[in-house]
Design a protein around this motif. Structure first.
Motif, PDB file in Angstrom:
ATOM      1  N   GLN A 138       0.879  -9.873   6.901  1.00 42.31           N
ATOM      2  CA  GLN A 138      -0.318 -10.118   6.297  1.00 42.31           C
ATOM      3  C   GLN A 138      -1.372 -11.194   6.869  1.00 42.31           C
ATOM      4  OE1 GLN A 138       0.237  -9.884   1.638  1.00 42.31           O
ATOM      5  NE2 GLN A 138       2.270 -10.217   2.173  1.00 42.31           N
ATOM      6  N   VAL A 139      -0.939 -12.094   7.437  1.00 39.52           N
ATOM      7  CA  VAL A 139      -1.918 -13.054   8.107  1.00 39.52           C
ATOM      8  C   VAL A 139      -3.105 -12.454   8.926  1.00 39.52           C
ATOM      9  CG1 VAL A 139      -2.043 -15.011   9.906  1.00 39.52           C
ATOM     10  CG2 VAL A 139       0.036 -14.490   8.449  1.00 39.52           C
ATOM     11  N   GLU A 140      -2.974 -11.624   9.770  1.00 33.18           N
ATOM     12  CA  GLU A 140      -3.932 -11.197  10.376  1.00 33.18           C
ATOM     13  C   GLU A 140      -5.160 -10.379   9.668  1.00 33.18           C
ATOM     14  OE1 GLU A 140      -5.365 -11.658  13.279  1.00 33.18           O
ATOM     15  OE2 GLU A 140      -3.680 -13.080  13.741  1.00 33.18           O
ATOM     16  N   PRO A 141      -4.498  -9.385   8.588  1.00 27.66           N
ATOM     17  CA  PRO A 141      -5.433  -8.911   7.636  1.00 27.66           C
ATOM     18  C   PRO A 141      -6.251 -10.137   6.891  1.00 27.66           C
ATOM     19  CG  PRO A 141      -3.403  -7.751   7.544  1.00 27.66           C
ATOM     20  CD  PRO A 141      -3.140  -9.096   8.703  1.00 27.66           C
ATOM     21  N   ILE A 142      -5.579 -11.177   6.425  1.00 23.47           N
ATOM     22  CA  ILE A 142      -6.250 -11.863   5.773  1.00 23.47           C
ATOM     23  C   ILE A 142      -7.327 -12.856   6.524  1.00 23.47           C
ATOM     24  CG2 ILE A 142      -6.134 -14.284   4.544  1.00 23.47           C
ATOM     25  CD1 ILE A 142      -3.315 -13.451   3.546  1.00 23.47           C
ATOM     26  N   HIS A 143      -6.959 -12.921   7.820  1.00 20.20           N
ATOM     27  CA  HIS A 143      -8.060 -13.511   8.767  1.00 20.20           C
ATOM     28  C   HIS A 143      -9.304 -12.611   8.823  1.00 20.20           C
ATOM     29  CE1 HIS A 143      -4.892 -16.345  11.050  1.00 20.20           C
ATOM     30  NE2 HIS A 143      -5.169 -16.818   9.650  1.00 20.20           N
ATOM     31  N   ALA A 144      -8.793 -11.369   9.236  1.00 21.23           N
ATOM     32  CA  ALA A 144      -9.938 -10.408   9.181  1.00 21.23           C
ATOM     33  C   ALA A 144     -10.791 -10.349   8.121  1.00 21.23           C
ATOM     34  CB  ALA A 144      -9.304  -9.101   9.562  1.00 21.23           C
ATOM     35  N   ILE A 145     -10.290 -10.519   6.706  1.00 17.55           N
ATOM     36  CA  ILE A 145     -11.141 -10.271   5.521  1.00 17.55           C
ATOM     37  C   ILE A 145     -12.104 -11.613   5.390  1.00 17.55           C
ATOM     38  CG2 ILE A 145     -10.950 -10.183   3.024  1.00 17.55           C
ATOM     39  CD1 ILE A 145      -8.517  -8.215   3.263  1.00 17.55           C
TER      40      ILE A 145
ATOM     41  N   THR B 189       0.700  -1.163  -0.151  1.00 16.99           N
ATOM     42  CA  THR B 189       0.114  -0.101  -0.022  1.00 16.99           C
ATOM     43  C   THR B 189       0.954   1.259  -0.102  1.00 16.99           C
ATOM     44  OG1 THR B 189      -0.149   0.011   2.493  1.00 16.99           O
ATOM     45  CG2 THR B 189      -1.622  -1.281   1.430  1.00 16.99           C
ATOM     46  N   SER B 190       0.291   2.433   0.019  1.00 13.71           N
ATOM     47  CA  SER B 190       0.997   3.645  -0.072  1.00 13.71           C
ATOM     48  C   SER B 190       1.868   3.843   1.381  1.00 13.71           C
ATOM     49  CB  SER B 190       0.138   4.950  -0.390  1.00 13.71           C
ATOM     50  OG  SER B 190      -0.893   4.849   0.771  1.00 13.71           O
ATOM     51  N   GLU B 191       1.354   3.106   2.339  1.00 10.77           N
ATOM     52  CA  GLU B 191       2.101   3.162   3.614  1.00 10.77           C
ATOM     53  C   GLU B 191       3.089   2.145   3.666  1.00 10.77           C
ATOM     54  OE1 GLU B 191      -1.402   2.963   3.369  1.00 10.77           O
ATOM     55  OE2 GLU B 191      -1.828   5.278   3.556  1.00 10.77           O
ATOM     56  N   GLY B 192       3.135   1.307   2.804  1.00  7.11           N
ATOM     57  CA  GLY B 192       4.276   0.348   2.960  1.00  7.11           C
ATOM     58  C   GLY B 192       3.828  -0.994   3.328  1.00  7.11           C
ATOM     59  N   GLN B 193       2.522  -1.127   3.666  1.00 11.18           N
ATOM     60  CA  GLN B 193       1.928  -2.461   4.163  1.00 11.18           C
ATOM     61  C   GLN B 193       1.965  -3.513   3.049  1.00 11.18           C
ATOM     62  OE1 GLN B 193       0.516  -3.512   7.199  1.00 11.18           O
ATOM     63  NE2 GLN B 193       0.151  -5.712   6.235  1.00 11.18           N
ATOM     64  N   HIS B 194       2.716  -4.733   3.192  1.00 14.16           N
ATOM     65  CA  HIS B 194       2.529  -5.545   2.024  1.00 14.16           C
ATOM     66  C   HIS B 194       1.130  -6.168   1.845  1.00 14.16           C
ATOM     67  CE1 HIS B 194       6.713  -5.270   3.055  1.00 14.16           C
ATOM     68  NE2 HIS B 194       7.067  -5.832   1.939  1.00 14.16           N
ATOM     69  N   THR B 195       0.726  -6.557   0.592  1.00  4.72           N
ATOM     70  CA  THR B 195      -0.550  -6.906   0.224  1.00  4.72           C
ATOM     71  C   THR B 195      -0.692  -8.114  -0.927  1.00  4.72           C
ATOM     72  OG1 THR B 195      -0.838  -5.140  -1.282  1.00  4.72           O
ATOM     73  CG2 THR B 195      -1.621  -4.768   0.838  1.00  4.72           C
ATOM     74  N   GLY B 196       0.602  -8.633  -1.353  1.00  2.88           N
ATOM     75  CA  GLY B 196       0.422  -9.487  -2.271  1.00  2.88           C
ATOM     76  C   GLY B 196      -0.152 -10.768  -2.054  1.00  2.88           C
ATOM     77  N   ALA B 197       0.294 -11.213  -0.645  1.00  5.23           N
ATOM     78  CA  ALA B 197      -0.700 -12.533  -0.325  1.00  5.23           C
ATOM     79  C   ALA B 197      -2.154 -12.417   0.087  1.00  5.23           C
ATOM     80  CB  ALA B 197       0.110 -13.226   0.905  1.00  5.23           C
ATOM     81  N   VAL B 198      -2.476 -11.144   0.480  1.00  8.68           N
ATOM     82  CA  VAL B 198      -3.990 -10.780   0.632  1.00  8.68           C
ATOM     83  C   VAL B 198      -4.723 -10.884  -0.399  1.00  8.68           C
ATOM     84  CG1 VAL B 198      -5.453  -8.886   1.559  1.00  8.68           C
ATOM     85  CG2 VAL B 198      -3.350  -9.487   3.032  1.00  8.68           C
ATOM     86  N   ARG B 199      -4.146 -10.045  -1.546  1.00 10.00           N
ATOM     87  CA  ARG B 199      -4.552 -10.272  -2.953  1.00 10.00           C
ATOM     88  C   ARG B 199      -4.710 -11.646  -3.234  1.00 10.00           C
ATOM     89  NH1 ARG B 199      -2.661  -6.903  -8.312  1.00 10.00           N
ATOM     90  NH2 ARG B 199      -4.218  -7.762  -9.685  1.00 10.00           N
ATOM     91  N   GLY B 200      -3.589 -12.367  -3.214  1.00  9.05           N
ATOM     92  CA  GLY B 200      -3.983 -13.791  -4.061  1.00  9.05           C
ATOM     93  C   GLY B 200      -4.777 -14.579  -3.354  1.00  9.05           C
ATOM     94  N   VAL B 201      -4.986 -14.670  -1.884  1.00 12.41           N
ATOM     95  CA  VAL B 201      -5.740 -15.691  -1.141  1.00 12.41           C
ATOM     96  C   VAL B 201      -7.282 -14.868  -1.120  1.00 12.41           C
ATOM     97  CG1 VAL B 201      -6.390 -16.050   1.155  1.00 12.41           C
ATOM     98  CG2 VAL B 201      -4.234 -16.084   0.589  1.00 12.41           C
TER      99      VAL B 201
END
Length: 227
Positions: free
Chosen positions: A82-89, A21-33
Motif C-alpha cells: 500500500q505504500v506506493e499507492p499512498i505516495h501516488a495519491i 479491493t475486488s482484485e485482492g489489493q489491500h486498501t485499509g492503510a490507504v483509506r486511513g491515511v
C-alpha cells in the motif's frame, strides 16, 4: 503543516479492518491515511501541507547502533503493497511528499520545524509519535488526528511532567523500548522524571551526582561507560 506520513501509515494499518479491493489489493492503510489528510486540509484550509515518509533502506542510526529497532518484525506484505499507492495519491492531491534516504521522517520533520520556528513561523506537526514532543515550542504544536489531541508547551509539560526541551533527556535516561534503545542502568521513568525535575537536564545531572541522594528516591546511577 508537516505530516508524519509513516506514523499514520502504521497506525491506520493496525487500526482499520483488513480492507481489500475486488482484485485482492489491500486498501485499509490507504483509506486511513487519505482520510486523515482530507481532514487536515479541512481543519487547516490556509496552511500549506507537506507529507513526510521514511525512505527505504538503513539510516545513520543503524550505523551508530546496530540493535536500533532490531526487535521489530519486517513491514507486513499487506502494508508494504500500500505504500506506493499512498505516495501516488498524496502526489495526486497536490501535496509535496518528502522521502530522504539515510534519515527517518522524524529527522526531516524536526529539521524543517526547527528552521521554521527559528524564523518565527508557526508550525503544526501532525503525528502520533511521542518523540516529537521535544519539538514543541512557542511556534510549534503537535496535533494527533487519531486521538483528537493538541500539544503546546503547557500541554507537553502536563502530559510528561517536564517541558518539551527535556523530553529528549527523559528518553535518554529511561531508554525507548519501542526503538530498542537502552537507557541508563537502574533508571526507569519515575527515576528519570525525579532526576530531571530535581536537578535539570543531562548536563546538570552529570555535574550534580552528589545531590542524587537528596532527591525523593534512591537509585544507583552508573557512568555512561557502564551503561
Amino acid at each position: 503543516m508537516l505530516v508524519d506520513g509513516s506514523s499514520y501509515l502504521y497506525r491506520a494499518f493496525h487500526a482499520l479492518p483488513m480492507l481489500t479491493t475486488s482484485e485482492g489489493q489491500h486498501t485499509g492503510a490507504v483509506r486511513g491515511v487519505i482520510s486523515m489528510l482530507r481532514r487536515l486540509k479541512a481543519d487547516y484550509p490556509d496552511s500549506p501541507i507537506a507529507v513526510v515518509f521514511d525512505a527505504s533502506g538503513k539510516t545513520f542510526r543503524d550505523e551508530i547502533f546496530e540493535q536500533y529497532k532490531a526487535h521489530r518484525p519486517p513491514m507486513p506484505g499487506e502494508l508494504r503493497e500500500q505504500v506506493e499507492p499512498i505516495h501516488a495519491i498524496v502526489r495526486a492531491m497536490g501535496l509535496p511528499l518528502l522521502c530522504v534516504p539515510g534519515v527517518e521522517a522524524d529527522d526531516v520533520i524536526g529539521t524543517l520545524a526547527r528552521q521554521a520556528s527559528a524564523a518565527g513561523r508557526a508550525v503544526v506537526i501532525s503525528t502520533g509519535d511521542k518523540d516529537m514532543a521535544q519539538l514543541v515550542d512557542e511556534h510549534t504544536t503537535l496535533v494527533n488526528t487519531m486521538t483528537d489531541t493538541t500539544l503546546d508547551p503547557a500541554a507537553v509539560e502536563e502530559k510528561f511532567g517536564i517541558p518539551p526541551q527535556r523530553v529528549i533527556d527523559l528518553l535518554a535516561l529511561m531508554g525507548d523500548k519501542v526503538d530498542n534503545i537502552p537507557g541508563v542502568a537502574g533508571v526507569g521513568e519515575k527515576t528519570a522524571l525525579a532526576l530531571l525535575q530535581g536537578l535539570g537536564g543531562l548536563e546538570e545531572i552529570s555535574a550534580s551526582l552528589d545531590q542524587v541522594a537528596g532527591l525523593s528516591f534512591r537509585c544507583l546511577l552508573y557512568t555512561s561507560d557502564a551503561a
